[in-house]
Design a protein around this motif. Structure first.
Motif, PDB file in Angstrom:
ATOM      1  N   ILE A 118      25.507  37.588  17.701  1.00 50.11           N
ATOM      2  CA  ILE A 118      26.769  37.907  18.371  1.00 50.11           C
ATOM      3  C   ILE A 118      26.677  39.268  19.062  1.00 50.11           C
ATOM      4  O   ILE A 118      27.154  39.449  20.193  1.00 50.11           O
ATOM      5  CB  ILE A 118      27.932  37.902  17.365  1.00 50.11           C
ATOM      6  N   VAL A 119      26.051  40.238  18.406  1.00 46.39           N
ATOM      7  CA  VAL A 119      25.866  41.549  19.017  1.00 46.39           C
ATOM      8  C   VAL A 119      25.029  41.429  20.285  1.00 46.39           C
ATOM      9  O   VAL A 119      25.353  42.027  21.328  1.00 46.39           O
ATOM     10  CB  VAL A 119      25.200  42.529  18.024  1.00 46.39           C
ATOM     11  N   ALA A 120      23.947  40.656  20.217  1.00 45.06           N
ATOM     12  CA  ALA A 120      23.072  40.482  21.382  1.00 45.06           C
ATOM     13  C   ALA A 120      23.823  39.853  22.550  1.00 45.06           C
ATOM     14  O   ALA A 120      23.669  40.275  23.703  1.00 45.06           O
ATOM     15  CB  ALA A 120      21.867  39.620  20.997  1.00 45.06           C
ATOM     16  N   ILE A 121      24.649  38.853  22.260  1.00 47.13           N
ATOM     17  CA  ILE A 121      25.442  38.227  23.322  1.00 47.13           C
ATOM     18  C   ILE A 121      26.449  39.213  23.889  1.00 47.13           C
ATOM     19  O   ILE A 121      26.677  39.284  25.103  1.00 47.13           O
ATOM     20  CB  ILE A 121      26.140  36.960  22.788  1.00 47.13           C
ATOM     21  N   GLY A 122      27.050  40.003  23.019  1.00 46.49           N
ATOM     22  CA  GLY A 122      27.993  41.017  23.486  1.00 46.49           C
ATOM     23  C   GLY A 122      27.344  42.023  24.411  1.00 46.49           C
ATOM     24  O   GLY A 122      27.894  42.391  25.453  1.00 46.49           O
ATOM     25  N   PHE A 123      26.144  42.463  24.065  1.00 45.30           N
ATOM     26  CA  PHE A 123      25.436  43.444  24.888  1.00 45.30           C
ATOM     27  C   PHE A 123      24.958  42.859  26.211  1.00 45.30           C
ATOM     28  O   PHE A 123      24.852  43.571  27.210  1.00 45.30           O
ATOM     29  CB  PHE A 123      24.235  44.000  24.126  1.00 45.30           C
ATOM     30  N   SER A 124      24.658  41.556  26.231  1.00 52.84           N
ATOM     31  CA  SER A 124      24.004  40.976  27.401  1.00 52.84           C
ATOM     32  C   SER A 124      24.941  40.143  28.275  1.00 52.84           C
ATOM     33  O   SER A 124      25.065  40.385  29.475  1.00 52.84           O
ATOM     34  CB  SER A 124      22.818  40.109  26.958  1.00 52.84           C
ATOM     35  N   LEU A 125      25.600  39.157  27.698  1.00 51.60           N
ATOM     36  CA  LEU A 125      26.400  38.202  28.456  1.00 51.60           C
ATOM     37  C   LEU A 125      27.902  38.401  28.308  1.00 51.60           C
ATOM     38  O   LEU A 125      28.685  37.776  29.021  1.00 51.60           O
ATOM     39  CB  LEU A 125      26.051  36.769  28.015  1.00 51.60           C
ATOM     40  N   GLY A 126      28.299  39.263  27.396  1.00 50.28           N
ATOM     41  CA  GLY A 126      29.706  39.307  27.003  1.00 50.28           C
ATOM     42  C   GLY A 126      30.649  40.070  27.890  1.00 50.28           C
ATOM     43  O   GLY A 126      31.863  39.894  27.809  1.00 50.28           O
ATOM     44  N   TRP A 141      32.479  49.713  24.224  1.00 46.41           N
ATOM     45  CA  TRP A 141      31.794  48.416  24.268  1.00 46.41           C
ATOM     46  C   TRP A 141      30.778  48.280  23.146  1.00 46.41           C
ATOM     47  O   TRP A 141      30.576  47.197  22.602  1.00 46.41           O
ATOM     48  CB  TRP A 141      31.125  48.193  25.629  1.00 46.41           C
ATOM     49  N   ILE A 142      30.135  49.385  22.773  1.00 43.00           N
ATOM     50  CA  ILE A 142      29.243  49.353  21.620  1.00 43.00           C
ATOM     51  C   ILE A 142      30.039  48.991  20.367  1.00 43.00           C
ATOM     52  O   ILE A 142      29.605  48.181  19.548  1.00 43.00           O
ATOM     53  CB  ILE A 142      28.536  50.709  21.438  1.00 43.00           C
ATOM     54  N   MET A 143      31.218  49.576  20.230  1.00 41.23           N
ATOM     55  CA  MET A 143      32.074  49.263  19.085  1.00 41.23           C
ATOM     56  C   MET A 143      32.498  47.796  19.102  1.00 41.23           C
ATOM     57  O   MET A 143      32.526  47.139  18.059  1.00 41.23           O
ATOM     58  CB  MET A 143      33.310  50.159  19.084  1.00 41.23           C
ATOM     59  N   VAL A 144      32.824  47.287  20.289  1.00 38.32           N
ATOM     60  CA  VAL A 144      33.233  45.884  20.395  1.00 38.32           C
ATOM     61  C   VAL A 144      32.107  44.962  19.951  1.00 38.32           C
ATOM     62  O   VAL A 144      32.290  44.069  19.110  1.00 38.32           O
ATOM     63  CB  VAL A 144      33.660  45.557  21.844  1.00 38.32           C
ATOM     64  N   ALA A 145      30.907  45.160  20.503  1.00 32.60           N
ATOM     65  CA  ALA A 145      29.788  44.274  20.192  1.00 32.60           C
ATOM     66  C   ALA A 145      29.389  44.354  18.718  1.00 32.60           C
ATOM     67  O   ALA A 145      29.204  43.329  18.049  1.00 32.60           O
ATOM     68  CB  ALA A 145      28.598  44.608  21.090  1.00 32.60           C
ATOM     69  N   LEU A 146      29.270  45.568  18.205  1.00 27.23           N
ATOM     70  CA  LEU A 146      28.909  45.727  16.797  1.00 27.23           C
ATOM     71  C   LEU A 146      30.024  45.245  15.884  1.00 27.23           C
ATOM     72  O   LEU A 146      29.774  44.592  14.857  1.00 27.23           O
ATOM     73  CB  LEU A 146      28.575  47.188  16.504  1.00 27.23           C
ATOM     74  N   GLY A 147      31.262  45.571  16.245  1.00 32.89           N
ATOM     75  CA  GLY A 147      32.396  45.168  15.414  1.00 32.89           C
ATOM     76  C   GLY A 147      32.519  43.663  15.297  1.00 32.89           C
ATOM     77  O   GLY A 147      32.715  43.126  14.199  1.00 32.89           O
ATOM     78  N   TRP A 148      32.384  42.968  16.425  1.00 34.76           N
ATOM     79  CA  TRP A 148      32.489  41.510  16.381  1.00 34.76           C
ATOM     80  C   TRP A 148      31.288  40.874  15.688  1.00 34.76           C
ATOM     81  O   TRP A 148      31.416  39.844  15.010  1.00 34.76           O
ATOM     82  CB  TRP A 148      32.674  40.943  17.781  1.00 34.76           C
ATOM     83  N   GLY A 149      30.115  41.484  15.848  1.00 30.95           N
ATOM     84  CA  GLY A 149      28.951  40.961  15.128  1.00 30.95           C
ATOM     85  C   GLY A 149      29.127  41.055  13.628  1.00 30.95           C
ATOM     86  O   GLY A 149      28.866  40.098  12.886  1.00 30.95           O
ATOM     87  N   LEU A 150      29.591  42.202  13.171  1.00 34.72           N
ATOM     88  CA  LEU A 150      29.856  42.378  11.744  1.00 34.72           C
ATOM     89  C   LEU A 150      30.985  41.463  11.284  1.00 34.72           C
ATOM     90  O   LEU A 150      30.948  40.918  10.166  1.00 34.72           O
ATOM     91  CB  LEU A 150      30.201  43.839  11.452  1.00 34.72           C
ATOM     92  N   ALA A 151      31.989  41.279  12.134  1.00 35.48           N
ATOM     93  CA  ALA A 151      33.112  40.409  11.784  1.00 35.48           C
ATOM     94  C   ALA A 151      32.648  38.979  11.554  1.00 35.48           C
ATOM     95  O   ALA A 151      33.051  38.321  10.572  1.00 35.48           O
ATOM     96  CB  ALA A 151      34.161  40.446  12.896  1.00 35.48           C
ATOM     97  N   VAL A 152      31.781  38.490  12.431  1.00 33.47           N
ATOM     98  CA  VAL A 152      31.262  37.123  12.281  1.00 33.47           C
ATOM     99  C   VAL A 152      30.403  37.024  11.027  1.00 33.47           C
ATOM    100  O   VAL A 152      30.518  36.069  10.248  1.00 33.47           O
ATOM    101  CB  VAL A 152      30.461  36.707  13.525  1.00 33.47           C
ATOM    102  N   THR A 188      28.124  30.524  25.335  1.00 33.84           N
ATOM    103  CA  THR A 188      28.221  29.654  24.159  1.00 33.84           C
ATOM    104  C   THR A 188      26.994  28.759  24.031  1.00 33.84           C
ATOM    105  O   THR A 188      26.535  28.486  22.913  1.00 33.84           O
ATOM    106  CB  THR A 188      29.498  28.794  24.216  1.00 33.84           C
ATOM    107  N   PHE A 189      26.469  28.294  25.153  1.00 31.83           N
ATOM    108  CA  PHE A 189      25.219  27.527  25.130  1.00 31.83           C
ATOM    109  C   PHE A 189      24.118  28.345  24.459  1.00 31.83           C
ATOM    110  O   PHE A 189      23.407  27.856  23.569  1.00 31.83           O
ATOM    111  CB  PHE A 189      24.806  27.161  26.557  1.00 31.83           C
TER     112      PHE A 189
END
Length: 235
Positions: A171-179, A39-50, A145-146
Protein backbone atom coordinates in the motif's frame (compact mmCIF):
# COMPACT_ATOMS: atom_id res chain seq x y z
CA UNK A 1 -16.80 -14.83 13.09
CA UNK A 2 -15.23 -14.13 9.69
CA UNK A 3 -17.94 -11.54 8.94
CA UNK A 4 -17.17 -9.83 12.24
CA UNK A 5 -13.46 -10.06 11.41
CA UNK A 6 -14.01 -8.21 8.12
CA UNK A 7 -16.09 -5.62 9.98
CA UNK A 8 -13.65 -4.98 12.81
CA UNK A 9 -10.62 -5.13 10.51
CA UNK A 10 -12.06 -2.46 8.21
CA UNK A 11 -13.07 -0.45 11.28
CA UNK A 12 -9.44 -0.45 12.46
CA UNK A 13 -8.23 0.36 8.94
CA UNK A 14 -10.43 3.46 8.75
CA UNK A 15 -9.61 4.75 12.22
CA UNK A 16 -5.91 4.87 11.42
CA UNK A 17 -6.35 5.92 7.79
CA UNK A 18 -8.90 8.68 8.26
CA UNK A 19 -7.04 9.75 11.39
CA UNK A 20 -4.06 10.63 9.22
CA UNK A 21 -6.31 12.68 6.94
CA UNK A 22 -7.71 14.57 9.91
CA UNK A 23 -4.27 15.19 11.42
CA UNK A 24 -2.96 16.66 8.18
CA UNK A 25 -5.94 18.79 7.22
CA UNK A 26 -7.68 20.09 10.33
CA UNK A 27 -6.78 23.27 12.21
CA UNK A 28 -4.77 22.84 15.43
CA UNK A 29 -3.98 19.21 14.61
CA UNK A 30 -0.25 18.64 15.04
CA UNK A 31 0.58 18.13 11.34
CA UNK A 32 -1.52 20.97 9.91
CA UNK A 33 0.48 22.93 7.37
CA UNK A 34 3.33 20.41 7.16
CA UNK A 35 3.16 20.17 3.38
CA UNK A 36 6.49 18.40 2.89
CA UNK A 37 5.53 15.65 5.29
CA UNK A 38 1.89 15.29 4.32
CA UNK A 39 2.10 12.81 1.42
CA UNK A 40 4.73 10.73 3.20
CA UNK A 41 2.40 10.65 6.21
CA UNK A 42 -0.53 9.66 3.99
CA UNK A 43 1.30 6.78 2.31
CA UNK A 44 2.89 5.45 5.49
CA UNK A 45 -0.25 6.01 7.55
CA UNK A 46 -2.49 4.12 5.14
CA UNK A 47 0.05 1.33 4.78
CA UNK A 48 0.17 0.85 8.53
CA UNK A 49 -3.62 1.14 8.69
CA UNK A 50 -4.06 -1.71 6.20
CA UNK A 51 -1.47 -3.86 7.97
CA UNK A 52 -3.16 -3.42 11.35
CA UNK A 53 -6.59 -4.00 9.84
CA UNK A 54 -5.49 -7.28 8.26
CA UNK A 55 -3.92 -8.46 11.51
CA UNK A 56 -7.10 -7.59 13.41
CA UNK A 57 -9.35 -9.34 10.91
CA UNK A 58 -7.16 -12.45 10.93
CA UNK A 59 -7.37 -12.64 14.72
CA UNK A 60 -11.13 -13.08 14.37
CA UNK A 61 -10.80 -15.74 11.67
CA UNK A 62 -11.43 -13.53 8.63
CA UNK A 63 -9.28 -13.55 5.47
CA UNK A 64 -8.54 -9.85 5.93
CA UNK A 65 -9.82 -8.60 2.59
CA UNK A 66 -11.22 -5.34 4.08
CA UNK A 67 -12.03 -4.45 0.49
CA UNK A 68 -14.91 -5.43 -1.84
CA UNK A 69 -12.56 -5.31 -4.83
CA UNK A 70 -10.43 -8.02 -3.22
CA UNK A 71 -13.47 -10.04 -2.17
CA UNK A 72 -15.05 -9.93 -5.63
CA UNK A 73 -11.77 -10.73 -7.40
CA UNK A 74 -11.09 -13.67 -5.10
CA UNK A 75 -14.62 -14.99 -5.61
CA UNK A 76 -14.28 -14.63 -9.39
CA UNK A 77 -11.03 -16.57 -9.19
CA UNK A 78 -12.57 -19.39 -7.15
CA UNK A 79 -10.45 -18.59 -4.09
CA UNK A 80 -13.51 -17.97 -1.92
CA UNK A 81 -17.19 -18.84 -2.31
CA UNK A 82 -19.58 -16.32 -3.83
CA UNK A 83 -21.88 -17.08 -0.89
CA UNK A 84 -19.78 -15.00 1.51
CA UNK A 85 -19.38 -12.02 -0.84
CA UNK A 86 -22.54 -10.04 0.14
CA UNK A 87 -21.85 -10.49 3.85
CA UNK A 88 -18.18 -9.53 3.50
CA UNK A 89 -19.00 -6.40 1.50
CA UNK A 90 -21.70 -5.29 3.94
CA UNK A 91 -19.35 -5.88 6.89
CA UNK A 92 -16.56 -3.92 5.18
CA UNK A 93 -18.78 -0.94 4.39
CA UNK A 94 -20.23 -0.86 7.91
CA UNK A 95 -16.77 -1.13 9.45
CA UNK A 96 -15.50 1.72 7.30
CA UNK A 97 -18.51 3.88 8.18
CA UNK A 98 -18.06 3.29 11.91
CA UNK A 99 -14.31 3.90 11.74
CA UNK A 100 -14.88 7.22 10.00
CA UNK A 101 -17.51 8.09 12.61
CA UNK A 102 -15.03 7.52 15.43
CA UNK A 103 -12.52 9.81 13.71
CA UNK A 104 -15.24 12.46 13.32
CA UNK A 105 -15.87 12.23 17.07
CA UNK A 106 -12.18 12.23 17.99
CA UNK A 107 -11.49 15.38 15.97
CA UNK A 108 -14.82 17.13 16.54
CA UNK A 109 -13.30 20.28 18.13
CA UNK A 110 -10.88 20.53 15.20
CA UNK A 111 -13.72 20.26 12.68
CA UNK A 112 -15.39 23.16 14.51
CA UNK A 113 -12.26 25.25 14.00
CA UNK A 114 -11.75 24.35 10.31
CA UNK A 115 -13.67 25.81 7.38
CA UNK A 116 -13.92 24.03 4.03
CA UNK A 117 -11.34 26.32 2.43
CA UNK A 118 -8.94 25.44 5.26
CA UNK A 119 -9.16 21.71 4.66
CA UNK A 120 -12.45 20.50 6.17
CA UNK A 121 -13.43 18.49 3.10
CA UNK A 122 -14.58 14.99 2.27
CA UNK A 123 -10.95 14.26 1.36
CA UNK A 124 -10.25 13.65 5.04
CA UNK A 125 -12.36 10.49 4.77
CA UNK A 126 -12.75 9.61 1.09
CA UNK A 127 -10.78 10.19 -2.09
CA UNK A 128 -10.67 13.33 -4.20
CA UNK A 129 -8.79 13.50 -7.52
CA UNK A 130 -5.91 15.92 -7.98
CA UNK A 131 -7.28 16.76 -11.44
CA UNK A 132 -11.00 16.25 -12.03
CA UNK A 133 -10.92 14.24 -15.25
CA UNK A 134 -13.25 11.33 -14.68
CA UNK A 135 -12.01 9.24 -17.61
CA UNK A 136 -8.43 9.35 -16.40
CA UNK A 137 -9.47 9.20 -12.73
CA UNK A 138 -11.24 5.94 -13.56
CA UNK A 139 -8.16 4.62 -15.39
CA UNK A 140 -6.00 5.56 -12.40
CA UNK A 141 -8.17 3.56 -10.01
CA UNK A 142 -8.23 0.57 -12.38
CA UNK A 143 -4.44 0.58 -12.79
CA UNK A 144 -3.67 1.08 -9.10
CA UNK A 145 -6.07 -1.65 -8.01
CA UNK A 146 -4.90 -4.02 -10.76
CA UNK A 147 -1.34 -3.61 -9.48
CA UNK A 148 -2.40 -4.01 -5.87
CA UNK A 149 -4.40 -7.20 -6.34
CA UNK A 150 -1.92 -8.72 -8.80
CA UNK A 151 0.80 -8.42 -6.17
CA UNK A 152 -1.60 -9.50 -3.42
CA UNK A 153 -2.40 -12.72 -5.28
CA UNK A 154 1.27 -13.72 -5.26
CA UNK A 155 1.28 -13.81 -1.46
CA UNK A 156 -1.17 -16.68 -1.04
CA UNK A 157 -2.76 -16.38 2.41
CA UNK A 158 -1.69 -12.80 3.03
CA UNK A 159 -3.16 -12.72 6.57
CA UNK A 160 -0.63 -15.13 8.06
CA UNK A 161 2.72 -14.48 9.70
CA UNK A 162 4.49 -11.34 8.56
CA UNK A 163 2.56 -11.12 5.30
CA UNK A 164 0.23 -8.34 6.54
CA UNK A 165 3.39 -6.24 6.88
CA UNK A 166 4.15 -6.94 3.22
CA UNK A 167 0.57 -5.93 2.33
CA UNK A 168 1.07 -2.69 4.24
CA UNK A 169 4.32 -2.00 2.38
CA UNK A 170 2.52 -2.72 -0.89
CA UNK A 171 0.00 0.00 0.00
CA UNK A 172 2.87 2.37 0.78
CA UNK A 173 4.49 1.60 -2.58
CA UNK A 174 1.23 2.31 -4.42
CA UNK A 175 0.82 5.53 -2.47
CA UNK A 176 4.31 6.69 -3.40
CA UNK A 177 4.00 5.72 -7.07
CA UNK A 178 0.42 5.60 -8.39
CA UNK A 179 -1.59 7.16 -5.60
CA UNK A 180 -1.17 10.88 -6.13
CA UNK A 181 -3.61 11.15 -9.04
CA UNK A 182 -6.79 10.10 -7.23
CA UNK A 183 -5.76 9.42 -3.65
CA UNK A 184 -5.71 5.68 -4.49
CA UNK A 185 -8.97 4.44 -3.02
CA UNK A 186 -8.35 0.93 -4.47
CA UNK A 187 -11.16 -0.08 -2.13
CA UNK A 188 -14.88 0.71 -2.60
CA UNK A 189 -15.71 0.22 1.10
CA UNK A 190 -12.89 2.45 2.28
CA UNK A 191 -14.29 5.23 0.07
CA UNK A 192 -18.07 4.76 0.16
CA UNK A 193 -18.53 4.11 3.89
CA UNK A 194 -16.55 7.19 5.03
CA UNK A 195 -18.03 9.36 2.26
CA UNK A 196 -21.49 8.42 3.54
CA UNK A 197 -20.40 9.16 7.11
CA UNK A 198 -19.17 12.61 6.06
CA UNK A 199 -22.48 13.25 4.29
CA UNK A 200 -24.84 12.21 7.10
CA UNK A 201 -22.99 12.98 10.33
CA UNK A 202 -23.35 16.42 11.97
CA UNK A 203 -19.76 17.44 11.25
CA UNK A 204 -19.32 21.21 11.67
CA UNK A 205 -18.31 23.37 8.70
CA UNK A 206 -18.23 20.44 6.28
CA UNK A 207 -18.34 20.76 2.52
CA UNK A 208 -19.81 18.60 -0.22
CA UNK A 209 -19.49 14.82 -0.16
CA UNK A 210 -18.78 15.00 -3.92
CA UNK A 211 -21.20 12.20 -4.83
CA UNK A 212 -20.81 12.79 -8.57
CA UNK A 213 -17.27 11.40 -8.25
CA UNK A 214 -18.11 8.55 -5.88
CA UNK A 215 -18.77 5.90 -8.56
CA UNK A 216 -15.13 5.98 -9.70
CA UNK A 217 -13.58 4.58 -6.48
CA UNK A 218 -16.31 1.92 -6.51
CA UNK A 219 -16.32 0.72 -10.12
CA UNK A 220 -12.63 1.35 -10.93
CA UNK A 221 -11.22 -0.89 -8.17
CA UNK A 222 -13.67 -3.71 -8.96
CA UNK A 223 -12.66 -3.66 -12.64
CA UNK A 224 -8.98 -3.49 -11.71
CA UNK A 225 -9.32 -6.47 -9.38
CA UNK A 226 -11.15 -8.54 -11.97
CA UNK A 227 -8.46 -7.79 -14.57
CA UNK A 228 -5.79 -8.93 -12.10
CA UNK A 229 -7.50 -12.24 -11.40
CA UNK A 230 -8.11 -12.71 -15.13
CA UNK A 231 -4.41 -12.27 -15.86
CA UNK A 232 -3.45 -14.76 -13.16
CA UNK A 233 -5.94 -17.28 -14.53
CA UNK A 234 -4.65 -16.86 -18.09
CA UNK A 235 -1.04 -17.29 -16.98
Amino acid sequence: MEYFGEFIGTFVLMIFGAGVGASINLEYAYAKGSVKASWIMVALGWGLAVMLGVYTAAYFGAPGHLNPAVTIAFAAGGIISWKVVPGFILAQICGAFLGASVVALQFYPHFKETKVEQGNTVGIFATVPAIDNKKFNFISEVVATFTFILCLLTLGNFAEGLKPLVVGLLIVAIGFSLGSTTGYAINPARDFGPRLAYAVLPIPNKGSANWDYSWIPIVGPIIGGLLAILLIKII
